[in-house]
Design an enzyme around this catalytic site. Structure first.
Site, PDB file in Angstrom:
ATOM      1  N   HIS A 191     -11.608  10.142  -3.114  1.00 29.08           N
ATOM      2  CA  HIS A 191     -12.901   9.639  -3.602  1.00 29.08           C
ATOM      3  C   HIS A 191     -13.682  10.704  -4.356  1.00 29.08           C
ATOM      4  CE1 HIS A 191     -12.625   5.647  -1.950  1.00 29.08           C
ATOM      5  NE2 HIS A 191     -12.082   6.182  -0.875  1.00 29.08           N
ATOM      6  N   GLU A 433      -4.288  -5.030  -2.231  1.00 29.56           N
ATOM      7  CA  GLU A 433      -4.001  -3.639  -1.869  1.00 29.56           C
ATOM      8  C   GLU A 433      -3.127  -3.536  -0.623  1.00 29.56           C
ATOM      9  OE1 GLU A 433      -7.876  -1.800  -1.333  1.00 29.56           O
ATOM     10  OE2 GLU A 433      -8.693  -3.707  -0.651  1.00 29.56           O
ATOM     11  N   ASP A 457      -4.562   2.113  -2.676  1.00 29.06           N
ATOM     12  CA  ASP A 457      -4.146   1.704  -1.338  1.00 29.06           C
ATOM     13  C   ASP A 457      -2.802   0.984  -1.360  1.00 29.06           C
ATOM     14  OD1 ASP A 457      -6.041   2.795   0.322  1.00 29.06           O
ATOM     15  OD2 ASP A 457      -7.397   1.094   0.217  1.00 29.06           O
ATOM     16  N   CYS A 504      -7.896  -2.212 -10.624  1.00 24.12           N
ATOM     17  CA  CYS A 504      -9.025  -1.286 -10.537  1.00 24.12           C
ATOM     18  C   CYS A 504      -8.646   0.012  -9.841  1.00 24.12           C
ATOM     19  CB  CYS A 504     -10.208  -1.936  -9.826  1.00 24.12           C
ATOM     20  SG  CYS A 504      -9.832  -2.495  -8.153  1.00 24.12           S
TER      21      CYS A 504
END
Length: 573
Positions: A191, A433, A457, A504
């Protein structure tokens, strides 16, 4: 002495600046007996005063960069410093038990923390435990004469060096001064790396030992394009980095010409290039890079940047700002994805052996429905101001989607009954995911309005490899035929039902992956805003028919990630 390190290129750009060590210092101490208790008490008072001065400065900076509401957490910290029950207890320990100030502070703060944490029926008081812990650490640092790092106080050009950066650390970075960051661990999908791309800060992660190789103030040259970091570069190296920085700036200027252009391939096919954002503050970058949509609005940062659960009105204002600013371009909002490596201090989650496989995202939302319903009401109200699409994260079963949709419908009906204006064209989709959802995509496609593939993921779950673990980072393989086959199945399943598919995850902006995704027929590509113009430039050179053949080879003939990487590099110049 010049030293070279190689890490993972996580955010494009090149920078040269002094190192700022964002590393927690050693705050260990030894318990001692003091005879001059008055002098020891005076030393404690001086540490309190110095800590108070720190907090005033940090608060002022926080108001400037984050706003008044977020800065109020530091008021609570200063109240602890001014609380005679807290400071008086420490002084009594010094005077009565003849303990050194460090030990007295540790004893008293541990007692306060334990008391607050035991108040399980009062969430507000439980939160005070974290405040006492933070304040005590700051006072202890002054007693020991050790400086605590604070990224919010950086006021000169630096390269931030850390073992790792939390999302909250990254959110405090002011790109006016922070020219780059380098970490020991992490990958492109961490992140902090994703936020670095949003902030347009060059980043290199996973260097293994940057924190041991650099001292505060040493000159660093960082190449976020190649992952190279040079400590104390000589004049020749500096000149080389400066030239590469100039060349990169020239390329960016060329890409900037495409800001208002439509995303069209060499054979005239149009695709949507969208941006991933974390907060409304990211909109400037979205608009500057000519995004055709918001493909992922990570709403969890609203929760992470708040001292308590954000209210319906607070959320409404944030969502409204994004939807209204982008109108008539669509905005895909992901509902709260807390858990895994994203935690809220005011909402303790159970300790888990495998948090990425545990209580997170839609699982929390369906369990803690009061939180979920508040978010959905805010989103529904914001839908009147633009083109809103909502997607649910971490969906594994059809029943989860159906349960989430039922709650959405209930809240929508309540608001309509109350006369609240709501769009009648809100699409509901899911993140793909979890492999179980990807495999069952043909059934999901009958019930959802769209899919958005979260490759970060999806890859870690398919390969059974933690994306944040550097020891298995080699298994982050977006071009592996197994991953590509899942992606193809999802796209084909959606198209069979007349539905669209976006991506995404970070792979959507990867120049190796983009040609393969074009060949697979992906409709929307959502990425860090800073990647959009580069990808638009690449797509202009590609023929979808040629890419179909390329993707067919990648899925049906090749057997490895490396083979497919080489395939694209050989055929796409």
């Amino acid at each position: 002495m010049t030293k070279e390190l190689q890490g993972i290129a996580a955010s494009d750009g090149i920078a040269i600046a002094k190192a700022y060590m964002l590393v927690q210092p050693d705050l260990s101490f030894t318990k001692t007996t003091v005879e001059d208790t008055a002098a020891e008490t005076a030393r404690f008072d001086a540490a309190i005063e110095a800590s108070n001065a720190d907090l005033k400065l940090i608060r002022a900076k926080a108001v400037e960069s984050l706003g008044e509401e977020e800065a109020q957490v530091f008021d609570a910290h200063m109240m602890i410093l001014a609380d005679p029950e807290f400071t008086g207890a420490v002084k009594s320990k010094i005077e009565d038990d003849k303990e050194n100030a460090e030990q007295a502070l540790s004893d008293v703060s541990s007692m306060f923390i334990a008391t607050f944490e035991a108040m399980t029926d009062n969430a507000y008081m439980q939160e005070r435990a974290a405040d006492v812990r933070d304040v005590s650490q700051r006072v202890l640092s002054h007693l020991l004469g050790v400086q605590l790092p604070n990224p919010a106080l950086i006021d000169e050009e630096v390269v931030v060096v850390a073992h790792d950066l939390t999302p909250s650390d990254t959110a405090q970075l002011n790109k006016k001064y922070v020219k780059a960051f380098v970490t020991d661990i992490g990958g492109r999908t961490a992140h902090s790396a994703i936020m670095a791309r949003s902030l347009e800060i060059p980043a290199v992660v996973g260097t293994q030992d940057i924190t041991k190789s650099v001292k505060n103030g040493q000159l660093l040259a960082v190449d976020g394009l190649t992952g190279q970091v040079v400590v104390d570069p000589d004049a020749d190296r500096q000149a080389k980095f400066e030239k590469e920085a100039t060349d990169y700036a020239t390329k960016k200027a060329e890409w900037a010409q495409l800001k208002t252009a439509s995303t069209v391939t060499a054979d005239g096919k149009h695709f949507d290039l969208a941006a991933n954002i974390g907060t409304p503050k990211d909109l400037d970058g979205v608009l500057a890079n000519g995004a055709e949509a918001i493909g992922l609005y990570r709403t969890e940062f609203l929760y992470m940047d708040s001292a308590e659960l954000p209210s319906e009105d607070d959320q409404f204002e944030a969502y409204k700002q994004v939807v209204e600013t982008m109108n008539p371009k669509p905005v895909v909002v992901r509902t709260m994805d807390i858990g895994g490596d994203k935690h809220l201090p005011y909402m303790p989650l159970p300790e888990e052996m495998n948090p990425f496989l545990g209580y997170r995202a839609i699982r929390i939302s369906l369990d803690r429905q009061e939180i979920f319903r508040t978010q959905l009401r805010a989103l529904l109200r914001a839908s009147a101001f633009g083109k809103l699409r909502i997607m649910f994260p971490m969906i594994a079963t059809l029943q989860e989607f159906q349960a989430a949709k039922k709650i959405f419908t209930e809240e929508k009906e309540k608001l309509v009954a109350d006369g609240v204006k709501i769009s009648d064209d809100i699409q509901l989709g899911i993140m793909i995911e979890i492999p179980a959802a990807a495999v069952l995509a043909d059934q999901f496609a009958k019930q959802v309005d769209f899919f958005s593939i979260g490759t970060n993921d999806l890859i870690q779950y398919t390969m059974a490899a933690d994306r944040g673990n550097e020891h298995v980072s080699y298994l982050y393989q977006p071009y592996n035929p197994s991953i590509l086959r899942l992606v193809k199945h999802v796209i084909d399943s959606a198209h069979a039902e007349g539905k669209w598919v976006g991506m995404c995850g970070e792979a959507a902006g990867d120049p190796i992956m983009v040609p393969l995704l074009l060949g697979l027929g992906l409709d929307e590509y959502s990425m860090s805003a800073t990647s959009i113009l580069k990808v638009r430039s690449l797509m202009k050179k590609l023929s979808t028919e040629d890419m179909k053949k390329l993707a067919d080879t990648a899925i049906n003939e090749n057997i490895s990630n490396d083979q497919n990487k080489a395939l694209v590099e050989e055929n796409v110049k």
